[in-house]
Scaffold this motif. Structure first.
Motif, PDB file in Angstrom:
ATOM      1  N   SER A  20       0.827  -1.210   0.000  1.00  0.00           N
ATOM      2  CA  SER A  20       0.000   0.000   0.000  1.00  0.00           C
ATOM      3  C   SER A  20       0.862   1.260   0.000  1.00  0.00           C
ATOM      4  O   SER A  20       0.545   2.233  -0.678  1.00  0.00           O
ATOM      5  N   ALA A  21       1.965   1.255   0.738  1.00  0.00           N
ATOM      6  CA  ALA A  21       2.858   2.419   0.756  1.00  0.00           C
ATOM      7  C   ALA A  21       3.497   2.618  -0.611  1.00  0.00           C
ATOM      8  O   ALA A  21       3.648   3.748  -1.076  1.00  0.00           O
ATOM      9  N   HIS A  27       1.271   6.761  -6.908  1.00  0.00           N
ATOM     10  CA  HIS A  27       0.199   7.709  -7.234  1.00  0.00           C
ATOM     11  C   HIS A  27       0.596   9.143  -6.904  1.00  0.00           C
ATOM     12  O   HIS A  27       0.253  10.067  -7.640  1.00  0.00           O
ATOM     13  N   LEU A  28       1.327   9.332  -5.829  1.00  0.00           N
ATOM     14  CA  LEU A  28       1.823  10.666  -5.480  1.00  0.00           C
ATOM     15  C   LEU A  28       2.821  11.155  -6.536  1.00  0.00           C
ATOM     16  O   LEU A  28       2.785  12.317  -6.947  1.00  0.00           O
ATOM     17  N   GLY A  60      -1.340  -4.173 -11.409  1.00  0.00           N
ATOM     18  CA  GLY A  60      -0.899  -2.852 -11.849  1.00  0.00           C
ATOM     19  C   GLY A  60       0.303  -2.861 -12.771  1.00  0.00           C
ATOM     20  O   GLY A  60       0.742  -1.816 -13.217  1.00  0.00           O
ATOM     21  N   MET A  61       0.837  -4.042 -13.046  1.00  0.00           N
ATOM     22  CA  MET A  61       2.011  -4.157 -13.911  1.00  0.00           C
ATOM     23  C   MET A  61       1.671  -4.890 -15.196  1.00  0.00           C
ATOM     24  O   MET A  61       0.828  -5.782 -15.207  1.00  0.00           O
ATOM     25  N   CYS A  62       2.353  -4.520 -16.256  1.00  0.00           N
ATOM     26  CA  CYS A  62       2.248  -5.236 -17.515  1.00  0.00           C
ATOM     27  C   CYS A  62       3.255  -6.387 -17.463  1.00  0.00           C
ATOM     28  O   CYS A  62       4.458  -6.158 -17.310  1.00  0.00           O
ATOM     29  N   GLU A  70      -0.119   2.494 -14.936  1.00  0.00           N
ATOM     30  CA  GLU A  70      -0.588   3.841 -14.618  1.00  0.00           C
ATOM     31  C   GLU A  70       0.478   4.893 -14.918  1.00  0.00           C
ATOM     32  O   GLU A  70       0.165   5.984 -15.379  1.00  0.00           O
ATOM     33  N   LEU A  71       1.729   4.543 -14.686  1.00  0.00           N
ATOM     34  CA  LEU A  71       2.818   5.469 -14.972  1.00  0.00           C
ATOM     35  C   LEU A  71       3.066   5.562 -16.477  1.00  0.00           C
ATOM     36  O   LEU A  71       3.234   6.649 -17.015  1.00  0.00           O
TER      37      LEU A  71
END
Length: 85
Positions: A20-21, A27-28, A60-62, A70-71
């Motif tokens: 989570s961190a 996201h930040l 969240g990864m390809c 997302e990045l």
């Protein structure tokens, strides 16, 4: 005199962070990118919707190229290495 802001490195390895961190930091990071580098919100969401339907997406990864989607999706200069967007 203009002072350039610098990013602060808190951890060097993702394995040292709880999940989570790590995702909060990701996201930040995305939120603080220069707006000139990012696509507009509708295009970002469209790109992410394509990734959500892809069989290569995992946590969240390809799994094909190893990126955090997302990045990759937020950056104007980036494209899907599989030409999906």
């Amino acid at each position: 005199m203009e002072i350039e802001s610098k990013r602060v490195c808190r951890k060097c390895l993702t394995r040292d962070m709880d999940q989570s961190a790590y995702f909060e930091n990701l996201h930040l990071y995305i939120a603080n990118l220069d707006e000139d580098l990012k696509v507009d919100e509708p295009l970002y969401e469209k790109r992410l919707s394509v990734c959500k339907e892809c069989d290569l997406l995992l946590d969240g990864m390809c799994r094909g190229c190893g990126c955090y989607v997302e990045l990759r999706a937020v950056m104007k200069k980036n494209s899907c290495p599989y030409s999906k967007w």
